[in-house]
Design a protein around this motif. Sequence first.
Motif, mmCIF file in Angstrom:
data_model
loop_
_atom_site.group_PDB
_atom_site.id
_atom_site.type_symbol
_atom_site.label_atom_id
_atom_site.label_comp_id
_atom_site.label_asym_id
_atom_site.label_seq_id
_atom_site.Cartn_x
_atom_site.Cartn_y
_atom_site.Cartn_z
ATOM 1 N N ARG A 129 6.748 12.505 3.501
ATOM 2 C CA ARG A 129 6.628 11.066 3.284
ATOM 3 C C ARG A 129 6.696 10.252 4.574
ATOM 4 N NH1 ARG A 129 10.219 9.033 -1.828
ATOM 5 N NH2 ARG A 129 9.138 10.160 -3.484
ATOM 6 N N ILE A 130 7.009 10.872 5.688
ATOM 7 C CA ILE A 130 7.292 10.127 6.914
ATOM 8 C C ILE A 130 6.130 9.226 7.317
ATOM 9 C CG2 ILE A 130 7.702 10.353 9.400
ATOM 10 C CD1 ILE A 130 9.412 12.823 8.768
ATOM 11 N N LYS A 131 4.910 9.770 7.304
ATOM 12 C CA LYS A 131 3.735 8.988 7.698
ATOM 13 C C LYS A 131 3.556 7.782 6.777
ATOM 14 C CE LYS A 131 -1.286 9.330 8.311
ATOM 15 N NZ LYS A 131 -2.478 10.222 8.208
ATOM 16 N N LEU A 132 3.737 8.008 5.478
ATOM 17 C CA LEU A 132 3.570 6.932 4.500
ATOM 18 C C LEU A 132 4.644 5.867 4.668
ATOM 19 C CD1 LEU A 132 2.430 5.610 1.952
ATOM 20 C CD2 LEU A 132 3.796 7.236 0.598
ATOM 21 N N ILE A 133 5.890 6.280 4.816
ATOM 22 C CA ILE A 133 6.990 5.314 4.957
ATOM 23 C C ILE A 133 6.845 4.514 6.245
ATOM 24 C CG2 ILE A 133 9.492 5.107 5.265
ATOM 25 C CD1 ILE A 133 9.765 7.482 3.309
ATOM 26 N N LYS A 134 6.379 5.165 7.294
ATOM 27 C CA LYS A 134 6.130 4.457 8.552
ATOM 28 C C LYS A 134 5.056 3.390 8.353
ATOM 29 C CE LYS A 134 4.804 5.205 13.383
ATOM 30 N NZ LYS A 134 4.344 6.208 14.392
ATOM 31 N N TRP A 135 3.999 3.749 7.630
ATOM 32 C CA TRP A 135 2.926 2.780 7.352
ATOM 33 C C TRP A 135 3.470 1.583 6.568
ATOM 34 C CZ3 TRP A 135 0.640 -0.004 3.625
ATOM 35 C CH2 TRP A 135 -0.642 -0.535 3.882
ATOM 36 N N LYS A 137 6.561 0.459 6.403
ATOM 37 C CA LYS A 137 7.476 -0.349 7.226
ATOM 38 C C LYS A 137 6.692 -1.224 8.200
ATOM 39 C CE LYS A 137 11.641 -1.411 8.740
ATOM 40 N NZ LYS A 137 11.330 -2.302 9.846
ATOM 41 N N GLU A 138 5.659 -0.681 8.818
ATOM 42 C CA GLU A 138 4.841 -1.459 9.744
ATOM 43 C C GLU A 138 4.097 -2.576 9.018
ATOM 44 O OE1 GLU A 138 2.318 1.270 11.802
ATOM 45 O OE2 GLU A 138 3.927 2.002 13.130
ATOM 46 N N PHE A 139 3.623 -2.271 7.818
ATOM 47 C CA PHE A 139 2.950 -3.298 7.028
ATOM 48 C C PHE A 139 3.914 -4.455 6.751
ATOM 49 C CE2 PHE A 139 1.772 -5.445 3.154
ATOM 50 C CZ PHE A 139 0.387 -5.536 3.212
ATOM 51 N N TYR A 140 5.117 -4.113 6.333
ATOM 52 C CA TYR A 140 6.120 -5.147 6.029
ATOM 53 C C TYR A 140 6.441 -5.981 7.275
ATOM 54 C CZ TYR A 140 10.613 -7.317 5.104
ATOM 55 O OH TYR A 140 11.626 -8.228 4.991
ATOM 56 N N GLY A 151 -4.593 -2.974 2.164
ATOM 57 C CA GLY A 151 -3.542 -2.328 1.394
ATOM 58 C C GLY A 151 -3.690 -0.821 1.450
ATOM 59 N N LEU A 152 -3.115 -0.152 0.461
ATOM 60 C CA LEU A 152 -3.152 1.309 0.392
ATOM 61 C C LEU A 152 -3.887 1.775 -0.851
ATOM 62 C CD1 LEU A 152 0.373 2.824 1.165
ATOM 63 C CD2 LEU A 152 -1.731 3.223 2.429
ATOM 64 N N TYR A 153 -4.678 2.828 -0.713
ATOM 65 C CA TYR A 153 -5.076 3.620 -1.858
ATOM 66 C C TYR A 153 -4.185 4.860 -1.797
ATOM 67 C CZ TYR A 153 -7.620 6.315 -5.295
ATOM 68 O OH TYR A 153 -7.929 7.052 -6.414
ATOM 69 N N LEU A 154 -3.122 4.853 -2.601
ATOM 70 C CA LEU A 154 -2.113 5.910 -2.542
ATOM 71 C C LEU A 154 -2.292 6.858 -3.725
ATOM 72 C CD1 LEU A 154 0.365 7.030 -1.093
ATOM 73 C CD2 LEU A 154 1.785 5.497 -2.478
ATOM 74 N N HIS A 155 -2.644 8.100 -3.424
ATOM 75 C CA HIS A 155 -2.880 9.061 -4.498
ATOM 76 C C HIS A 155 -1.970 10.278 -4.326
ATOM 77 C CE1 HIS A 155 -5.392 11.845 -1.976
ATOM 78 N NE2 HIS A 155 -5.590 10.729 -1.299
ATOM 79 N N LEU A 173 8.859 -7.955 0.209
ATOM 80 C CA LEU A 173 8.019 -9.082 0.619
ATOM 81 C C LEU A 173 8.316 -10.328 -0.214
ATOM 82 C CD1 LEU A 173 4.618 -7.209 1.069
ATOM 83 C CD2 LEU A 173 5.942 -8.302 2.892
ATOM 84 N N ARG A 174 8.527 -10.149 -1.498
ATOM 85 C CA ARG A 174 8.823 -11.282 -2.376
ATOM 86 C C ARG A 174 10.169 -11.907 -2.036
ATOM 87 N NH1 ARG A 174 11.972 -11.138 -6.655
ATOM 88 N NH2 ARG A 174 11.834 -8.860 -6.774
#
Length: 296
Positions: A129-135, A137-140, A151-155, A173-174
Amino acid sequence: MESIKNYNKKDIKSELKNNYKEALKDEDFKKLVNDLKLNEDVAILNTSLLIDSSLELKNCHNCTALYNCKNKVMGHFLYPKIQGNILDLVYIPCKYEKEQERLMEIRRTSNKELVNARFKDIDMSIKQRIKLIKWIKEFYDNFTLTGEYKGLYLHGVFGSGKTYLINALLNELRINKKVDSITIYFPETLKNLKEDWDTYSEKINSYSSIPILLIDDIGAESVSEWGRDEVLGTILQARMNNHLTTFFTSNLSLEELEEHLASTKTSLDRVKARRIIERIKQLTVDLELISENKRH
């Protein structure tokens, strides 16, 4: 006159018997009659009903997913119900429909968990999950309402936590950046839109204009030209035109989703499916969540 009536009755009975004998040449029909242990006279009188049932059972036997259902009622098959010498057909949910209902119940009971999802609750111990969680966090960190962000297409496999991870991001974000978002469970959304035309335009406008939209579980729906082109296509085109951030979760890769979207009950249209996929690619980064199913 009486002899004509008797002749007609004999003629009808003979025709029914011939129809039954002809139907018995079909192995699926024959198996159904044997399984039900029907009296031959009852079977002869109900040949057409039994044929309908055997055809639907045959469709089920060859079916690979709910969205491929070829029966009259999606996710159900006609099966004979016998009371004495009276035979009737009832709709029975298939294994895919039962699984869909089970998943819907899981989703209903997990809504509270999704509403409360936060970054602090994300399991950071899974290396995949590291790559995804990094993405995420950077997005936030970088997100502002005046910027333009994909956004993400997460499959990934069912139950791996796709929806939870994106909802954690949307909640942060909210709460911290006052960013409005909507999460729609796509199969249920299509059903609701079809059942409530009074609010159709209002909902489509909302999904098309909200700053962030999550389309959850795309690919689990039954594909129709209306759902694909009029609903999904309209929403995605509007969000592309206005550079609005859009997220997707799916059990299918983009290639698999394209195959799924191409096939409806009435046609095969790869061009329109490709058009949807191109919109998704314009709106998102494609990432896979590699994880074991946590919903055993």
